[in-house]
Design an enzyme around this catalytic site. Structure first.
Site, PDB file in Angstrom:
ATOM      1  N   ARG A 171       0.826  -1.223   0.000  1.00 45.91           N
ATOM      2  CA  ARG A 171       0.000   0.000   0.000  1.00 45.91           C
ATOM      3  C   ARG A 171       0.859   1.271   0.000  1.00 45.91           C
ATOM      4  O   ARG A 171       0.575   2.242   0.690  1.00 45.91           O
ATOM      5  CB  ARG A 171      -0.933   0.025   1.225  1.00 45.91           C
ATOM      6  CG  ARG A 171      -1.897  -1.116   1.297  1.00 45.91           C
ATOM      7  CD  ARG A 171      -2.923  -1.137   0.163  1.00 45.91           C
ATOM      8  NE  ARG A 171      -3.745  -2.322   0.241  1.00 45.91           N
ATOM      9  CZ  ARG A 171      -3.462  -3.472  -0.387  1.00 45.91           C
ATOM     10  NH1 ARG A 171      -2.399  -3.578  -1.175  1.00 45.91           N
ATOM     11  NH2 ARG A 171      -4.250  -4.509  -0.259  1.00 45.91           N
ATOM     12  N   SER A 222     -11.359  -0.484   3.440  1.00 48.66           N
ATOM     13  CA  SER A 222     -10.648  -0.753   4.699  1.00 48.66           C
ATOM     14  C   SER A 222      -9.984   0.527   5.174  1.00 48.66           C
ATOM     15  O   SER A 222      -9.270   1.177   4.407  1.00 48.66           O
ATOM     16  CB  SER A 222      -9.565  -1.805   4.488  1.00 48.66           C
ATOM     17  OG  SER A 222     -10.151  -3.007   4.107  1.00 48.66           O
ATOM     18  N   GLU A 293      -5.155   3.552   6.161  1.00 44.93           N
ATOM     19  CA  GLU A 293      -4.914   3.330   4.729  1.00 44.93           C
ATOM     20  C   GLU A 293      -5.563   4.485   3.957  1.00 44.93           C
ATOM     21  O   GLU A 293      -5.064   4.941   2.944  1.00 44.93           O
ATOM     22  CB  GLU A 293      -5.555   1.995   4.337  1.00 44.93           C
ATOM     23  CG  GLU A 293      -5.354   1.610   2.898  1.00 44.93           C
ATOM     24  CD  GLU A 293      -5.827   0.184   2.612  1.00 44.93           C
ATOM     25  OE1 GLU A 293      -5.403  -0.756   3.320  1.00 44.93           O
ATOM     26  OE2 GLU A 293      -6.624   0.024   1.682  1.00 44.93           O
TER      27      GLU A 293
HETATM   28  C1  LIG Z   1     -16.074  -0.439  -1.147  1.00 41.65           C
HETATM   29  C2  LIG Z   1     -14.607  -0.216  -1.285  1.00 41.65           C
HETATM   30  C3  LIG Z   1     -13.757  -1.302  -1.461  1.00 41.65           C
HETATM   31  C4  LIG Z   1     -12.385  -1.113  -1.596  1.00 41.65           C
HETATM   32  N1  LIG Z   1     -11.588  -2.200  -1.760  1.00 41.65           N
HETATM   33  C5  LIG Z   1     -10.261  -2.036  -1.901  1.00 41.65           C
HETATM   34  C6  LIG Z   1      -9.395  -3.163  -2.071  1.00 41.65           C
HETATM   35  O1  LIG Z   1      -9.829  -4.297  -2.144  1.00 41.65           O
HETATM   36  N2  LIG Z   1      -8.065  -2.939  -2.161  1.00 41.65           N
HETATM   37  C7  LIG Z   1      -7.535  -1.680  -2.110  1.00 41.65           C
HETATM   38  O2  LIG Z   1      -6.308  -1.546  -2.215  1.00 41.65           O
HETATM   39  N3  LIG Z   1      -8.321  -0.599  -1.939  1.00 41.65           N
HETATM   40  C8  LIG Z   1      -9.657  -0.743  -1.843  1.00 41.65           C
HETATM   41  N4  LIG Z   1     -10.457   0.355  -1.679  1.00 41.65           N
HETATM   42  C9  LIG Z   1      -9.864   1.709  -1.593  1.00 41.65           C
HETATM   43  C10 LIG Z   1      -9.721   2.432  -2.952  1.00 41.65           C
HETATM   44  O3  LIG Z   1     -10.678   2.001  -3.888  1.00 41.65           O
HETATM   45  C11 LIG Z   1      -8.336   2.243  -3.550  1.00 41.65           C
HETATM   46  O4  LIG Z   1      -7.365   2.733  -2.669  1.00 41.65           O
HETATM   47  C12 LIG Z   1      -8.160   2.987  -4.875  1.00 41.65           C
HETATM   48  O5  LIG Z   1      -6.920   2.660  -5.412  1.00 41.65           O
HETATM   49  C13 LIG Z   1      -8.249   4.507  -4.720  1.00 41.65           C
HETATM   50  O6  LIG Z   1      -8.346   5.076  -6.007  1.00 41.65           O
HETATM   51  P1  LIG Z   1      -9.104   6.450  -6.249  1.00 41.65           P
HETATM   52  O7  LIG Z   1      -9.024   6.786  -7.678  1.00 41.65           O
HETATM   53  O8  LIG Z   1     -10.457   6.404  -5.660  1.00 41.65           O
HETATM   54  O9  LIG Z   1      -8.173   7.427  -5.411  1.00 41.65           O
HETATM   55  P2  LIG Z   1      -8.619   8.748  -4.643  1.00 41.65           P
HETATM   56  O10 LIG Z   1      -9.361   8.365  -3.408  1.00 41.65           O
HETATM   57  O11 LIG Z   1      -9.267   9.687  -5.570  1.00 41.65           O
HETATM   58  O12 LIG Z   1      -7.187   9.320  -4.236  1.00 41.65           O
HETATM   59  C14 LIG Z   1      -6.350   8.603  -3.350  1.00 41.65           C
HETATM   60  C15 LIG Z   1      -4.958   9.248  -3.399  1.00 41.65           C
HETATM   61  O13 LIG Z   1      -4.400   9.035  -4.694  1.00 41.65           O
HETATM   62  C16 LIG Z   1      -3.953  10.285  -5.217  1.00 41.65           C
HETATM   63  N5  LIG Z   1      -4.096  10.253  -6.686  1.00 41.65           N
HETATM   64  C17 LIG Z   1      -5.156   9.803  -7.409  1.00 41.65           C
HETATM   65  N6  LIG Z   1      -4.918   9.962  -8.715  1.00 41.65           N
HETATM   66  C18 LIG Z   1      -3.692  10.535  -8.830  1.00 41.65           C
HETATM   67  C19 LIG Z   1      -2.892  10.975  -9.926  1.00 41.65           C
HETATM   68  N7  LIG Z   1      -3.317  10.878 -11.181  1.00 41.65           N
HETATM   69  N8  LIG Z   1      -1.672  11.515  -9.674  1.00 41.65           N
HETATM   70  C20 LIG Z   1      -1.230  11.637  -8.400  1.00 41.65           C
HETATM   71  N9  LIG Z   1      -1.956  11.257  -7.313  1.00 41.65           N
HETATM   72  C21 LIG Z   1      -3.157  10.709  -7.533  1.00 41.65           C
HETATM   73  C22 LIG Z   1      -4.887  11.311  -4.607  1.00 41.65           C
HETATM   74  O14 LIG Z   1      -4.339  12.619  -4.649  1.00 41.65           O
HETATM   75  C23 LIG Z   1      -5.015  10.776  -3.198  1.00 41.65           C
HETATM   76  O15 LIG Z   1      -3.911  11.183  -2.436  1.00 41.65           O
HETATM   77  C24 LIG Z   1     -11.846   0.198  -1.550  1.00 41.65           C
HETATM   78  C25 LIG Z   1     -12.697   1.293  -1.392  1.00 41.65           C
HETATM   79  C26 LIG Z   1     -14.071   1.089  -1.270  1.00 41.65           C
HETATM   80  C27 LIG Z   1     -14.974   2.286  -1.120  1.00 41.65           C
END
Ligand SMILES: Cc1cc2nc3c(=O)[nH]c(=O)nc-3n(C[C@H](O)[C@H](O)[C@H](O)COP(=O)(O)OP(=O)(O)OC[C@H]3O[C@@H](n4cnc5c(N)ncnc54)[C@H](O)[C@@H]3O)c2cc1C
Length: 297
Positions: A171, A222, A293
């Protein structure tokens, strides 16, 4: 006011949609979050880079908003959303995706073309950029497994970083340490696979998620990182009797104790208060320090 109008006009000319005082609760999976100064949605990577340059890197990037907990009150910063940066192309033998591409769409695209390797990512609701940023993973798989390169904008120029430069670990990646690197495109390895097998595995993964996770409520997945091998935070929280523990409109899920859900108009403070309570109780019970996380903005 005049200055704001001028900035908005420049942003529009650069190829962006622009919203003032946009509430982040409309853009994050927790459905929590007050207004931000400017919420900017670039139409292309070119607009994205030019806009970062305009703000001298002083922006926050929002992918799908599934791993962040924003504040309740006004946030005095500008957001750049990658929601429109969703192109997928082939480059030699790699699949190259823009950072705003939804992982679900990527998995379905891989299925359609018979590429295996993405099956376990199915159901992670984030974008490609968000997945690389935090090396998202599930069921023993992690994003780093498939990444070959990432094109970034570093505030000066666009560079291609190879996998060995990305510092991936559990992570974690270079992007968490260096906030001045913006993810533009990601090159993924592809492996030919059997469509039927890929489909069945994706189906199986979704069933497991629906069975185990409280997908019917807003959350950010999580909340805590696994602090060490074989220490499962959800089970540890359950063992100390905190399932269903609530503050305000936020609650530790009855279905999966690793999730905090927004079950009734929770505030950011409600969630943070639960996080602190859990951290204290886990420390008392196991002498283990938990780290979140999710990103608290
Ligand atoms: C129901 C549910 C289930 C989930 N299951 C999992 C799982 O199984 N495994 C897991 O690892 N995670 C899980 N997650 C968490 C999440 O989906 C992941 O961490 C995902 O990778 C986040 O992506 P996002 O685009 O939503 O990021 P965001 O929440 O939009 O951003 C997260 C971080 O990434 C940065 N970021 C995003 N895009 C860029 C970019 N282009 N350049 C630089 N920085 C950037 C943002 O600035 C921020 O700091 C879950 C979430 C939910 C709601």
């Amino acid at each position: 006011m005049k200055y704001l109008k001028k900035i908005i006009n420049i942003l529009l000319e650069l190829g962006n949609d622009v919203y003032t005082n946009e509430k982040l609760k409309c853009h994050v999976s927790f459905r929590i979050g007050g207004p931000v100064r400017l919420f900017v949605v670039p139409y292309s990577l070119e607009s994205f880079v030019k806009t970062i340059k305009l703000f001298e890197g002083n922006v926050r990037i929002l992918g799908n908003g599934t791993n962040v907990l924003p504040k309740d009150d006004f946030m005095d910063y500008n957001i750049l959303s990658t929601e429109k940066l969703t192109e997928i192309v082939f480059e030699k033998d790699l699949l190259v995706c823009e950072s705003g591409l939804n992982l679900k769409r990527l998995c379905l695209y891989a299925l359609q073309h018979g590429f295996s390797g993405f099956e376990k990512a199915y159901g992670i609701p984030g974008s490609v950029g968000g997945a690389v940023y935090m090396n998202a993973g599930a069921f023993g798989w992690e994003t780093a497994n498939l990444v070959e390169f990432v094109d970034v904008y570093d505030g000066n120029k666009i560079r291609r970083l190879s996998k060995s430069e990305l510092d991936f670990s559990y992570r974690n990646s270079i992007f968490k340490k260096n906030k001045g690197l913006f993810i533009l495109r990601v090159g993924f390895k592809i492996f030919e696979g059997d469509k039927q097998k890929i489909f069945l595995e994706m189906n199986d993964i979704i069933k497991k998620r629906v069975e185990k996770q409280p997908l019917e409520f807003p959350s950010a997945g999580s909340v805590f990182k696994r602090p060490k091998e074989n220490f499962y935070v959800g089970s540890a929280i359950e063992k100390i009797g905190l399932k269903g523990f609530n503050i305000g409109g936020a609650m530790i899920s009855e279905k999966h104790a690793g999730f905090i859900i927004n079950y009734n108009n929770a505030t950011s403070k409600d969630v943070k208060d639960i996080i602190n309570h859990v951290k204290n109780k886990i420390y008392e019970a196991y002498k283990v320090n938990l780290e979140t996380e999710i990103e608290i903005w």
